[in-house]
Design a protein around this motif. Structure first.
Motif, short mmCIF file in Angstrom:
data_model
loop_
_atom_site.label_atom_id
_atom_site.label_comp_id
_atom_site.label_asym_id
_atom_site.label_seq_id
_atom_site.Cartn_x
_atom_site.Cartn_y
_atom_site.Cartn_z
N ASN A 33 4.34 15.85 -26.82
CA ASN A 33 4.32 14.32 -27.66
C ASN A 33 5.80 14.10 -27.99
O ASN A 33 6.36 15.47 -28.63
N PHE A 34 6.47 13.05 -28.61
CA PHE A 34 7.74 12.83 -28.30
C PHE A 34 7.64 11.98 -29.96
O PHE A 34 6.99 10.97 -30.29
N PHE A 35 8.57 13.22 -30.99
CA PHE A 35 8.68 12.17 -32.03
C PHE A 35 10.28 11.71 -32.95
O PHE A 35 11.33 12.93 -31.85
N PHE A 36 10.69 10.61 -33.09
CA PHE A 36 12.07 10.16 -33.09
C PHE A 36 12.58 10.47 -35.02
O PHE A 36 11.38 9.87 -35.75
N LEU A 37 12.82 11.49 -35.38
CA LEU A 37 13.06 11.79 -37.04
C LEU A 37 14.67 11.73 -37.20
O LEU A 37 15.38 11.35 -36.70
N ARG A 38 14.41 10.95 -38.30
CA ARG A 38 15.40 10.10 -39.03
C ARG A 38 15.82 9.82 -40.75
O ARG A 38 14.84 9.97 -41.02
N ASP A 47 8.88 8.96 -36.40
CA ASP A 47 8.16 8.21 -35.42
C ASP A 47 7.68 9.03 -33.92
O ASP A 47 8.44 9.62 -33.41
N ALA A 48 6.27 8.20 -33.42
CA ALA A 48 5.63 8.63 -32.38
C ALA A 48 5.57 7.93 -31.08
O ALA A 48 5.62 6.64 -31.63
N LEU A 49 6.50 8.42 -30.22
CA LEU A 49 6.42 7.68 -28.94
C LEU A 49 5.26 8.05 -28.17
O LEU A 49 4.08 8.52 -28.15
N LYS A 50 4.91 5.90 -28.07
CA LYS A 50 3.73 5.79 -27.84
C LYS A 50 3.17 6.16 -26.31
O LYS A 50 1.94 6.72 -25.85
N ASP A 51 3.71 6.52 -25.01
CA ASP A 51 3.45 6.57 -24.19
C ASP A 51 4.35 7.43 -23.76
O ASP A 51 5.91 6.82 -23.07
N ASP A 60 9.24 -1.09 -29.87
CA ASP A 60 8.40 -1.60 -29.40
C ASP A 60 7.15 0.04 -28.58
O ASP A 60 5.83 0.16 -29.13
N ASP A 61 8.15 0.69 -28.23
CA ASP A 61 7.32 1.65 -27.76
C ASP A 61 7.17 2.67 -28.94
O ASP A 61 6.13 4.06 -28.11
N TYR A 62 7.10 3.66 -29.87
CA TYR A 62 7.46 3.49 -31.36
C TYR A 62 6.39 3.44 -32.18
O TYR A 62 5.82 2.10 -32.72
N ASP A 63 5.06 4.21 -32.47
CA ASP A 63 4.04 4.40 -33.18
C ASP A 63 4.92 4.39 -34.87
O ASP A 63 5.83 5.73 -35.36
N ARG A 64 4.83 3.92 -36.44
CA ARG A 64 5.32 4.86 -37.45
C ARG A 64 4.59 5.87 -37.54
O ARG A 64 3.14 4.95 -38.06
N VAL A 65 4.42 7.30 -38.32
CA VAL A 65 3.41 8.17 -38.32
C VAL A 65 3.57 7.40 -40.16
O VAL A 65 2.60 7.94 -40.57
N VAL A 66 4.85 8.46 -40.15
CA VAL A 66 5.22 8.30 -41.75
C VAL A 66 6.76 8.09 -42.21
O VAL A 66 7.31 7.42 -41.14
#
Length: 101
Positions: A33-38, A47-51, A60-66
């Protein structure tokens, strides 16, 4: 939340002489699963890539994880270890971490 990163790739590094730079990483867990950290201006997000089949080019392709806030507005650099600790996520003991040179 139980997120453990197996791989992480630094994609942007803060530099005081370059406005707009910040701490930025891409990361993957053991299930790929892919995550984007900033981290910028004292605020960190994961943020986690939804798909995993999408390109992830739109918010819109991401869900905020924390999200966390250090309160340090003039700061845009944080070690990956400290970022993970503040975000409540972990790096696997044998995680592959690639930094910019």
């Amino acid at each position: 939340m139980n997120v453990v990163f197996a791989r992480a790739l630094e994609t942007c590094r803060y530099h005081p002489a370059l406005p707009g730079t910040h701490f930025q990483w891409e990361a993957w867990d053991a299930q790929d699963n892919f995550f984007f950290l900033r981290y910028k201006s004292g605020v960190g997000t994961v943020d986690a890539l939804k798909d995993n089949d999408s390109w992830g080019q739109n918010e819109d392709d991401y869900d905020r994880v924390v999200q966390f806030d250090t309160g340090r507005r003039n700061e845009s650099i944080l070690s990956l270890d400290e970022f993970c600790q503040r975000a409540g996520i972990q790096l696997a003991p044998a995680a592959r971490v690639v930094k910019l040179e």
